[in-house]
Design a protein around this motif. Structure first.
Motif, mmCIF file in Angstrom:
data_model
loop_
_atom_site.group_PDB
_atom_site.id
_atom_site.type_symbol
_atom_site.label_atom_id
_atom_site.label_comp_id
_atom_site.label_asym_id
_atom_site.label_seq_id
_atom_site.Cartn_x
_atom_site.Cartn_y
_atom_site.Cartn_z
ATOM 1 N N TRP A 102 33.918 37.857 33.375
ATOM 2 C CA TRP A 102 35.272 38.009 32.832
ATOM 3 C C TRP A 102 36.325 37.482 33.815
ATOM 4 N N LEU A 103 36.150 37.783 35.103
ATOM 5 C CA LEU A 103 37.132 37.325 36.093
ATOM 6 C C LEU A 103 37.169 35.804 36.204
ATOM 7 N N SER A 104 36.042 35.149 35.910
ATOM 8 C CA SER A 104 35.989 33.692 36.062
ATOM 9 C C SER A 104 36.154 32.944 34.736
ATOM 10 N N THR A 105 36.187 33.664 33.618
ATOM 11 C CA THR A 105 36.394 32.993 32.327
ATOM 12 C C THR A 105 37.506 33.668 31.513
ATOM 13 N N GLY A 106 37.348 34.956 31.240
ATOM 14 C CA GLY A 106 38.329 35.638 30.405
ATOM 15 C C GLY A 106 39.701 35.709 31.038
ATOM 16 N N LEU A 107 39.773 36.080 32.312
ATOM 17 C CA LEU A 107 41.084 36.213 32.972
ATOM 18 C C LEU A 107 41.821 34.872 33.062
#
Length: 221
Positions: A102-107
Motif C-alpha cells: 500500500w505504501l508503494s502503490t496505494g499511497l
C-alpha cells in the motif's frame, strides 16, 4: 515486531530501488485518467460528473497491475520459503507485505489524485472527498488483492487470474468510494458511505491477512 519492521523496510527498499514498479503503477494511473478527456471531449461539466468513477477505476486497475509480483518475486528467489518457515507468524509476514504494497502503490495514487482531479474539473469539495475515500479504500484493495496473489502464487501469468478472483470483491469499495464523492459534489451527507468504507477496511484487515496466510501455506508449505 522487529521482524515486521525489517520486512516492511526490505519490501519498501526493493519497491523504490526498482523504481520501475512504483513508476509503472503511478504512470498507468495517470495515463488512464488523462486519456479519458481525449475520448470524452473537453466539456468540463461532463468530465467533472464522471471524474470520481474514472479516477476510482484507474486506481483499482493500477492496484491490480502490481499484485502479481506481491509474492511471486519472493517465491522465485527463495525468500518466501524462508519467510514462511521463519519464527514470525505468517499472518504478520502478510501484514507487513500488504502495508509495504500500500505504501508503494496505494499511497502514491492518493498523492497524485488531486492533479488528476484538477485535470478532470472536480470542485474542491469533490477533490477533498476523493482523496479521503482513496485513503480509506486503497488499503482495502491491497488486502483483498493479497488474497488473490496468495492463491495464485507460483501460477504462470497469474495477473488475469488475480483480476478474475478479486475484481468482484472490489465492487463495494468502488461503489462507496465513487459514491461518496458524488454525494459531496451534491452537498449531501457522505457519512454513511465513509462509514461503510471504514467498515470494509476493518473487516478486510483480519480476513485479508489470515486468508492470504492460509493461501500461502497451501501453495508453498
Amino acid at each position: 515486531m522487529s521482524a515486521f519492521s525489517a520486512l516492511l523496510r526490505r519490501d519498501l527498499r526493493l519497491a523504490f530501488s526498482h523504481g520501475g514498479s512504483v513508476g509503472l503503477v503511478v504512470g498507468f494511473f495517470v495515463i488512464a485518467a488523462t486519456l479519458f478527456p481525449l475520448a470524452a471531449g473537453p466539456e468540463r461539466q461532463e468530465l467533472a460528473r464522471v471524474a470520481p468513477a474514472v479516477i476510482w477505476i484507474g486506481a483499482l486497475l493500477a492496484t491490480l497491475l502490481s499484485l502479481d509480483r506481491l509474492f511471486q518475486a519472493d517465491l522465485e528467489d527463495g525468500s518466501l520459503d524462508l519467510l514462511l518457515a521463519g519464527g514470525a507468524p505468517v499472518s504478520l509476514v502478510v501484514l507487513a507485505k500488504c502495508l509495504a504494497h500500500w505504501l508503494s502503490t496505494g499511497l502514491p495514487l492518493v498523492v497524485v489524485s488531486p492533479l488528476l482531479s484538477l485535470l478532470l474539473g472536480l470542485d474542491p469539495p469533490g477533490m477533498a472527498m476523493l482523496g479521503l475515500t482513496l485513503l480509506l479504500g486503497t488499503p482495502t484493495l491491497s488486502l483483498i488483492g493479497a488474497v488473490g496473489a496468495g492463491l495464485t502464487v507460483g501460477v504462470r501469468r497469474a495477473g488475469i487470474l488475480i483480476a478474475v478472483l478479486v475484481l468482484p470483491l472490489y465492487v463495494p469499495v468502488l461503489i462507496f468510494g465513487a459514491g461518496a464523492v458524488d454525494l459531496a459534489l451534491l452537498g449531501l451527507d457522505t457519512g454513511p458511505s465513509l462509514a461503510l468504507l471504514g467498515a470494509i477496511l476493518l473487516v478486510s484487515l483480519p480476513v485479508g491477512t489470515l486468508g492470504t496466510a492460509a493461501a500461502l501455506r497451501l501453495a508453498v508449505l
